[in-house]
Write a protein that holds these residues in place. Structure first.
Motif, PDB file in Angstrom:
ATOM      1  N   LEU A 137       9.936   1.656   1.282  1.00  0.00           N
ATOM      2  CA  LEU A 137      11.390   2.019   1.371  1.00  0.00           C
ATOM      3  C   LEU A 137      11.655   2.386   2.742  1.00  0.00           C
ATOM      4  CD1 LEU A 137      11.220   4.375  -1.752  1.00  0.00           C
ATOM      5  CD2 LEU A 137      11.987   2.189  -1.698  1.00  0.00           C
ATOM      6  N   GLY A 138      13.116   1.873   3.189  1.00  0.00           N
ATOM      7  CA  GLY A 138      13.794   2.295   4.272  1.00  0.00           C
ATOM      8  C   GLY A 138      14.213   3.976   4.414  1.00  0.00           C
ATOM      9  N   GLU A 139      14.659   4.426   5.456  1.00  0.00           N
ATOM     10  CA  GLU A 139      15.116   5.786   5.527  1.00  0.00           C
ATOM     11  C   GLU A 139      16.343   5.886   4.577  1.00  0.00           C
ATOM     12  OE1 GLU A 139      16.085   7.194   9.348  1.00  0.00           O
ATOM     13  OE2 GLU A 139      14.057   6.692  10.103  1.00  0.00           O
ATOM     14  N   LYS A 140      17.162   4.665   4.382  1.00  0.00           N
ATOM     15  CA  LYS A 140      18.563   4.988   3.517  1.00  0.00           C
ATOM     16  C   LYS A 140      18.058   5.064   2.316  1.00  0.00           C
ATOM     17  CE  LYS A 140      22.548   2.650   2.439  1.00  0.00           C
ATOM     18  NZ  LYS A 140      23.390   1.261   2.345  1.00  0.00           N
ATOM     19  N   GLU A 141      16.977   4.200   1.806  1.00  0.00           N
ATOM     20  CA  GLU A 141      16.527   4.283   0.478  1.00  0.00           C
ATOM     21  C   GLU A 141      16.112   5.973   0.103  1.00  0.00           C
ATOM     22  OE1 GLU A 141      14.409   0.768   0.616  1.00  0.00           O
ATOM     23  OE2 GLU A 141      15.332  -0.262  -0.926  1.00  0.00           O
ATOM     24  N   GLN A 142      15.096   5.984   1.027  1.00  0.00           N
ATOM     25  CA  GLN A 142      14.625   7.494   0.686  1.00  0.00           C
ATOM     26  C   GLN A 142      15.608   8.574   0.636  1.00  0.00           C
ATOM     27  OE1 GLN A 142      11.143   8.445   3.076  1.00  0.00           O
ATOM     28  NE2 GLN A 142      10.657   6.592   3.589  1.00  0.00           N
ATOM     29  N   SER A 143      16.645   8.397   1.439  1.00  0.00           N
ATOM     30  CA  SER A 143      17.613   9.448   1.583  1.00  0.00           C
ATOM     31  C   SER A 143      18.464   9.339   0.074  1.00  0.00           C
ATOM     32  CB  SER A 143      18.714   9.512   2.754  1.00  0.00           C
ATOM     33  OG  SER A 143      17.991   9.344   3.788  1.00  0.00           O
ATOM     34  N   GLU A 144      18.810   8.312  -0.230  1.00  0.00           N
ATOM     35  CA  GLU A 144      19.318   8.094  -1.415  1.00  0.00           C
ATOM     36  C   GLU A 144      18.594   8.562  -2.845  1.00  0.00           C
ATOM     37  OE1 GLU A 144      20.469   3.907  -1.792  1.00  0.00           O
ATOM     38  OE2 GLU A 144      22.089   4.100  -0.497  1.00  0.00           O
ATOM     39  N   LEU A 145      17.156   8.340  -2.729  1.00  0.00           N
ATOM     40  CA  LEU A 145      16.410   8.664  -3.611  1.00  0.00           C
ATOM     41  C   LEU A 145      16.158  10.358  -3.768  1.00  0.00           C
ATOM     42  CD1 LEU A 145      14.276   7.635  -5.609  1.00  0.00           C
ATOM     43  CD2 LEU A 145      12.407   8.003  -3.975  1.00  0.00           C
ATOM     44  N   ILE A 146      16.181  11.199  -2.597  1.00  0.00           N
ATOM     45  CA  ILE A 146      16.217  12.534  -2.455  1.00  0.00           C
ATOM     46  C   ILE A 146      17.627  12.868  -3.111  1.00  0.00           C
ATOM     47  CG2 ILE A 146      16.379  14.411  -0.767  1.00  0.00           C
ATOM     48  CD1 ILE A 146      14.603  12.811   0.958  1.00  0.00           C
ATOM     49  N   ARG A 147      18.562  12.474  -2.768  1.00  0.00           N
ATOM     50  CA  ARG A 147      19.888  12.723  -3.262  1.00  0.00           C
ATOM     51  C   ARG A 147      20.134  12.462  -4.635  1.00  0.00           C
ATOM     52  NH1 ARG A 147      22.497  10.563   0.536  1.00  0.00           N
ATOM     53  NH2 ARG A 147      23.035   8.643  -0.715  1.00  0.00           N
ATOM     54  N   ALA A 148      19.706  11.425  -5.361  1.00  0.00           N
ATOM     55  CA  ALA A 148      19.582  11.089  -6.800  1.00  0.00           C
ATOM     56  C   ALA A 148      18.914  12.039  -7.627  1.00  0.00           C
ATOM     57  CB  ALA A 148      19.265   9.656  -6.937  1.00  0.00           C
ATOM     58  N   LEU A 149      17.830  12.436  -6.998  1.00  0.00           N
ATOM     59  CA  LEU A 149      16.793  13.467  -7.593  1.00  0.00           C
ATOM     60  C   LEU A 149      17.264  14.829  -7.337  1.00  0.00           C
ATOM     61  CD1 LEU A 149      13.761  11.327  -7.706  1.00  0.00           C
ATOM     62  CD2 LEU A 149      14.984  11.835  -9.741  1.00  0.00           C
ATOM     63  N   ASN A 150      18.098  15.184  -6.258  1.00  0.00           N
ATOM     64  CA  ASN A 150      18.219  16.748  -5.998  1.00  0.00           C
ATOM     65  C   ASN A 150      16.850  17.131  -5.470  1.00  0.00           C
ATOM     66  OD1 ASN A 150      20.946  16.870  -6.193  1.00  0.00           O
ATOM     67  ND2 ASN A 150      20.580  17.069  -8.602  1.00  0.00           N
ATOM     68  N   MET A 151      16.133  16.428  -4.858  1.00  0.00           N
ATOM     69  CA  MET A 151      14.759  16.746  -4.192  1.00  0.00           C
ATOM     70  C   MET A 151      15.168  17.820  -3.246  1.00  0.00           C
ATOM     71  SD  MET A 151      12.398  13.326  -4.373  1.00  0.00           S
ATOM     72  CE  MET A 151      10.994  14.253  -3.747  1.00  0.00           C
ATOM     73  N   GLU A 152      13.916  18.873  -3.178  1.00  0.00           N
ATOM     74  CA  GLU A 152      13.900  19.882  -2.144  1.00  0.00           C
ATOM     75  C   GLU A 152      12.606  19.870  -1.380  1.00  0.00           C
ATOM     76  OE1 GLU A 152      15.718  23.525  -3.518  1.00  0.00           O
ATOM     77  OE2 GLU A 152      17.696  22.741  -3.760  1.00  0.00           O
ATOM     78  N   GLU A 153      12.344  20.766  -0.655  1.00  0.00           N
ATOM     79  CA  GLU A 153      11.100  21.015  -0.168  1.00  0.00           C
ATOM     80  C   GLU A 153      10.329  21.431  -0.892  1.00  0.00           C
ATOM     81  OE1 GLU A 153       8.939  24.012   2.947  1.00  0.00           O
ATOM     82  OE2 GLU A 153      11.115  23.470   3.253  1.00  0.00           O
ATOM     83  N   GLY A 154       9.152  20.815  -1.198  1.00  0.00           N
ATOM     84  CA  GLY A 154       8.078  21.323  -1.969  1.00  0.00           C
ATOM     85  C   GLY A 154       8.121  20.698  -3.347  1.00  0.00           C
ATOM     86  N   ASP A 155       9.250  19.988  -3.913  1.00  0.00           N
ATOM     87  CA  ASP A 155       9.207  19.521  -5.152  1.00  0.00           C
ATOM     88  C   ASP A 155       8.307  18.206  -5.419  1.00  0.00           C
ATOM     89  OD1 ASP A 155      11.228  21.201  -5.585  1.00  0.00           O
ATOM     90  OD2 ASP A 155      12.957  19.920  -5.509  1.00  0.00           O
ATOM     91  N   VAL A 156       7.904  17.964  -6.603  1.00  0.00           N
ATOM     92  CA  VAL A 156       7.085  16.888  -6.877  1.00  0.00           C
ATOM     93  C   VAL A 156       7.864  15.875  -7.880  1.00  0.00           C
ATOM     94  CG1 VAL A 156       5.197  15.804  -8.015  1.00  0.00           C
ATOM     95  CG2 VAL A 156       5.007  17.857  -6.374  1.00  0.00           C
ATOM     96  N   VAL A 157       8.034  14.797  -7.643  1.00  0.00           N
ATOM     97  CA  VAL A 157       8.751  13.642  -8.639  1.00  0.00           C
ATOM     98  C   VAL A 157       7.666  12.733  -9.174  1.00  0.00           C
ATOM     99  CG1 VAL A 157      10.095  11.425  -8.685  1.00  0.00           C
ATOM    100  CG2 VAL A 157      10.900  13.421  -7.431  1.00  0.00           C
ATOM    101  N   LEU A 158       7.803  12.818 -10.667  1.00  0.00           N
ATOM    102  CA  LEU A 158       6.853  11.809 -11.286  1.00  0.00           C
ATOM    103  C   LEU A 158       7.993  10.457 -11.725  1.00  0.00           C
ATOM    104  CD1 LEU A 158       5.114  14.243 -13.713  1.00  0.00           C
ATOM    105  CD2 LEU A 158       4.378  13.419 -11.299  1.00  0.00           C
TER     106      LEU A 158
END
Length: 614
Positions: free
Chosen positions: A388-409
């Protein structure tokens, strides 16, 4: 024992028709100087100086006399085994200054015993009658009459009684419902859960214990009863679970000339009217969610909405990636990539926890799970990140509302991934709370209506055939009636479930009131023999009104209200996990002579034949 204060008028009711003057939870400073007679069980005794007497309402401290004139009273009470039933007569006195017990409603007083009698001595107990004493459920079931003496069970059963009485008041007195008893000996009917069979004296003929009064309440509507209810006993020949019993109780309701919204308003009002004051208040109307929304957001048709962690579809975020399993999943007609975000998962979940979550998805749903961790610097740690590129990673973080220390399954697939993620959502919540994160408010009650279920679902054992999602008497959604005859798999139903904190506590539907439509559903869609239900179909031909209803699972509802781990904790005499009565040893053998009038012979397996001989 029970800690709440009971109004004096109610205490007068408690003491009518009996020879006591007061209950053990009733006496207060205002009673000082009065001569009283108490009956109860000896809960505690200390060195021949005092004992604590208990009954259904509470505790009273009794002072054992030490003077010579009352030596016989001292000897009797000092030697009474715990849990013996005694009668004590004495005078209410204030406790000495500094010896008051604020934890007891009767803690400001004590009764100085003058006469006493042991009405029944207690032999050695199999367990102590204390709520904090750990005892196996099997032992509790075997000695249920002792278990019933505990504060927890007493409170639960009394609350259950109050709730049912308020429900009767709401339905009968306020809204004109008629309480009608329906038969528990009927005939076997197709579909649904397995039924218990009861032999008759007619050769080869059996009764069946009904799973619910479903057919009878519909027939009552045909009979012009207009609105019916019943505290109904129901039976299913299935294994027990924490929320299921072979025999259970429903608040069963049916109305004529009603729609789905009317049933929902009735139940909201019923629960609001009967809700125990000590559990706070509930707000109406309850929110509503479609079946499709529930599956998409929570992976289940009975979502627990007390916390977030919704399932998120991230297919569009990853659609342009070169990840093989992603592209493979998206190549299917209904393929997607979905995920849940576990807040502070790095802090609260161990590697072993994450491994168990992934193994659970694999074993239960055959679903592979990939994890993504959000590092302190905001970057992502995962096997996916190198693709994944930086753009895709940023979109993933935004879509899942990820914050520091979160874990995604993350899960990819066509059908099972929502169910798998829904199960992982609940397992994750349990792990987070066990590790100390306050996720779900234990005092909160989140009701939810789930609506627009499919009318039919593919059979698990043969997906080319259909079965009723609710039951075969459920009416199709008005907008989908034409599909019933052209593509029944796409028909929505007028079926609605009531969910509380992730548990189904009620279910109902608007019924088919057309004999022609009912016969079509049974014969053409479900491939059932409609002759078994000929009595109901014929009744529908005699001017059956439009009607609908619902059944609330009383045992499950009460267990949630009192936060009991199992419905067995709110039933006076429940069955064990395997459906047995361990106290009375039921089911039990009967002799061949007893079976003879029913024209039944038991064919014993060889090993059991030998065991019976010996």
């Amino acid at each position: 024992m029970l800690q709440q204060s009971v109004p004096s008028q109610q205490n007068q009711h408690f003491n009518s028709f009996v020879t006591r003057t007061n209950t053990c939870g009733e006496l207060r400073a205002a009673h000082v100087g009065q001569k009283v007679t108490l009956y109860g069980w000896v809960q505690y005794q200390r060195q021949g100086l005092f004992l604590v007497l208990r009954d259904f309402q509470g505790l009273t401290q009794v002072i054992i006399p030490q003077d010579e004139a009352h030596s016989h009273v001292k000897e009797l009470l000092s030697n009474a085994p715990l849990e013996s039933v005694v009668r004590v007569t004495g005078t209410v006195s204030p406790r000495p200054s500094g010896q008051e017990n604020p934890k007891m409603p009767t803690g400001d007083i004590e009764v100085k015993a003058e006469t006493a009698e042991i009405l029944n001595s207690c032999k050695k107990l199999p367990f102590e009658i204390k709520d904090f004493i750990k005892k196996s459920e099997a032992l509790r079931m075997q000695y249920r009459y002792l278990d019933l003496r505990s504060c927890r069970l007493q409170s639960a059963l009394r609350l259950r009684s109050r709730v049912v009485m308020r429900m009767r008041e709401y339905l009968c007195n306020l809204h004109g419902f008629v309480d009608v008893e329906t038969p528990t000996l009927f005939k076997r009917t197709p579909g649904g859960a397995k039924e218990f069979l009861v032999p008759s004296r007619e050769v080869g003929k059996f009764y069946s214990l009904p799973q619910s009064p479903q057919q009878f309440k519909q027939l009552l509507m045909v009979g012009g009863m207009d609105r019916y209810f019943q505290v109904a006993r129901c039976y299913r020949d299935e294994g027990s679970r924490p929320d299921r019993q072979p025999e259970f109780t429903q608040i069963d309701i049916e109305m004529s000339f009603v729609d789905q919204a009317g049933i929902q308003r009735l139940i909201e009002g019923l629960l609001q009217h009967s809700w125990p004051e000590e559990r706070g208040s509930i707000m109406t109307p309850f929110p509503s969610m479609t079946y499709e929304e529930a599956l998409a957001d929570y992976g289940t048709d009975k979502p627990d909405t007390r916390f977030g962690m919704k399932i998120v579809d991230i297919s569009d975020v990853l659609r342009g990636s070169n990840i093989h399993f992603v592209q493979n999943a998206l190549s299917y007609p209904h393929g997607s990539i979905r995920a849940i975000c576990i807040p502070q998962g790095v802090r609260y979940l161990t590697n072993k926890d994450l491994g168990s979550l992934k193994e659970s998805a694999k074993s239960q749903f055959n679903q592979e799970i990939m994890e993504i961790i959000c590092r302190p610097d905001g970057s992502l740690k995962s096997l996916l990140t190198k693709f994944l590129g930086e753009k895709e990673q940023s979109e993933l973080i935004r879509a899942l509302n990820m914050e520091e220390g979160d874990v995604v399954l993350l899960a990819a697939g066509e059908h099972k991934q929502c169910s798998a993620l829904g199960a992982l959502r609940l397992l994750s919540a349990n792990l987070l709370e066990a590790a100390g994160l306050a996720l779900r408010d234990p005092t909160a009650f989140h009701f939810l209506w789930v609506v627009d279920f499919p009318l039919f679902l593919p059979k698990a054992e043969n997906p080319t055939e259909l079965e009723s999602a609710h039951h075969p008497f459920t009416a199709p959604h008005p907008s989908d009636v034409s599909l019933l005859y052209s593509d029944p798999t796409k028909v929505r139903s007028q079926h609605y479930d009531l969910v509380l904190n992730g548990n189904e506590v009620g279910g109902g539907s608007i019924r088919i009131h057309s004999a022609e439509q009912q016969r079509f559903v049974l014969e053409k869609v479900l491939k059932e023999d409609s002759e078994v239900l000929s009595h109901l179909i014929e009744a529908l031909e005699f001017g059956a009104p439009p009607h609908g209803g619902i059944a609330l699972g009383l045992d499950r509802l009460i267990s949630l209200i009192v936060d009991a781990p199992s419905i067995r904790d709110v039933i006076a005499f429940p069955k064990s996990f395997r459906g047995r009565d361990l106290m009375g040893n039921a089911p039990d053998y009967v002799t061949p002579e007893e079976l003879e009038p029913y024209h039944i012979q038991v064919s014993w397996p060889l090993e059991e034949k030998e065991a019976k001989k010996n």
